[in-house]
Each structure stands twice: as C-alpha cells, then as structure tokens.
Design an enzyme around this catalytic site. Sequence first.
Site, short mmCIF file in Angstrom:
data_model
loop_
_atom_site.label_atom_id
_atom_site.label_comp_id
_atom_site.label_asym_id
_atom_site.label_seq_id
_atom_site.Cartn_x
_atom_site.Cartn_y
_atom_site.Cartn_z
N GLU A 160 0.80 -1.23 0.00
CA GLU A 160 0.00 0.00 0.00
C GLU A 160 0.84 1.28 0.00
OE1 GLU A 160 -4.24 -0.61 1.77
OE2 GLU A 160 -2.79 -0.96 3.37
N HIS A 206 -0.48 5.38 8.14
CA HIS A 206 -1.64 4.53 7.83
C HIS A 206 -1.64 3.37 8.81
CE1 HIS A 206 -4.50 1.90 6.04
NE2 HIS A 206 -3.61 1.02 5.65
N HIS A 262 -4.34 0.29 10.88
CA HIS A 262 -5.61 -0.41 10.90
C HIS A 262 -6.21 -0.32 12.30
CE1 HIS A 262 -3.87 -2.94 7.35
NE2 HIS A 262 -4.29 -1.76 6.97
N HIS A 319 -11.42 -0.48 6.61
CA HIS A 319 -9.98 -0.64 6.41
C HIS A 319 -9.17 -0.01 7.55
CE1 HIS A 319 -6.42 -0.11 3.33
NE2 HIS A 319 -6.02 -0.56 4.49
ZN LIG Z 1 -4.01 -0.89 5.04
#
Ligand SMILES: [Zn+2]
Length: 232
Positions: free
Chosen positions: A73, A92, A94, A157
């Site tokens: 990603e 980023h 989760h 996500h």
């Molecule tokens: Zn992710």
Amino acid sequence: MTPVSQVVAAHRALAVAGHGDLVWGHAAVRDPDGAGIWTKAAGWGFEEVTEYRVVLVSPDGDVLAGTGRRHIEYPIHTGILRARPDVGAVVHTHSHAATAFAALDVPLRALDHDGVLFSEPDVPRFRGTGGLIRTAALGADVAAALGDAPAVLLPRHGLVTVGASVGQAVMHAILLDRACRTQLTAMAAGELRSWSDAAECAAKRAACWNPTQIDAGWRYLLRAAGLPEETT
Ligand SMILES: [Zn+2]
C-alpha cells in the site's frame, strides 16, 4: 532527525500507542531530495522497526535504498505526498477504533480534546473501496478524499493521517484513534447530547493542539518508546 530515524521513531511511537496490527500498517516520510518515501520494510511489526528495516521507495514502487520488500500500500503515501506539498509525513494504521467508528457512518463529534482536530469540519471518508490501496490511481483517490484535512477515515480498512512533521502525523493518528474510541464508548452507553460546536473546536485546536502541545506529546512518545528525545 534523519529520514531513517524519523521512520524508526514513528513506528516505535505507534507501537507504544497500541496501533500495531501484526506486521501491517506503516508510516512514511518524504525524501528531502525528492526520490520518494522512506518507510518501514514489509514483514515487521511496528515495535520491530530498526534503522536496518527501513527502505526508500520511489513513486513507482521501486526500492531504491535499504534491505527488504516494500509494502503493497505504498501508493497511500506517494499519492498524498504528491497532492499535498505541505505534508512531510503520512501514517496509515488499521486502528480498531477508527474502523469500528467508520462502520457507523455518523459524524465524528468533538466529545473531548482529541476530537476537535477531526470535527467541524467532519473528518472525511474515502469511499472508493474497503480493499488495499495498491495502485497510483487509488492513492490519488485517497489523497482527493483527504483534501486539506489532517486525516481521512478508510471505512472497512483503517485510517490515514498526515502532518508537516513525522511527529505531527503520528500524533494525529493517535488522537484520531482516541477520538473514535471515545465516541464509540459514549454511543454504546446512550445518545450523544454534548459536544464542541465549531467555535469551541476552533478555539481548542489552537489551545490544545498548537505545535508546542503536539511536540510535547511526540516527545513523550519518544521517551515511552525508549528513543532519544529529538525534535523533528
Ligand atoms: Zn491498510
């Protein structure tokens, strides 16, 4: 701090704050020479990131320096850094709280200090997909959803946050996670009846989350992670 030490610090701080998801999620900082992003190598947990587990990834996904594989990603970071010249770092994760909150699809209310950064205006949502952000086009779409905000929720996500510095990006991730957790707790107990309006949000953003306060929180995280207390 060098880009490598910033990447190490970001992940170790996120680990301290409980953002780990086995080996997934990542922070990235802009290469000062424009070569791409410095980020963690794939396959390591946040608390396992050392200077030897950091890679430089080009906008096309090539590993230009360091040892290891890049994360799938990476376009989240390259897309946002291309669209936002004011941003120096992207996180980023989760986050369980952010993902659970995003599933409710209700506005984030400023129920505490943390929430004022992400309310009035409401934190944006990327609605394109709940799947992996694995292409440049999807990275550009996430950047478009982010706009000029400090964070964007990825329903089904996780979350993405940004900052001029790596410390600010990490602090934004931690504060958004906490704001989501607070609202989930309140909504589980009953109907929301009290939150900061636009004027109080603006005042508290300046009082609670000015650069000095953000830096104080970041320095605490560095100490808690057992790292040198350097400014970014
Ligand atoms: Zn992710």
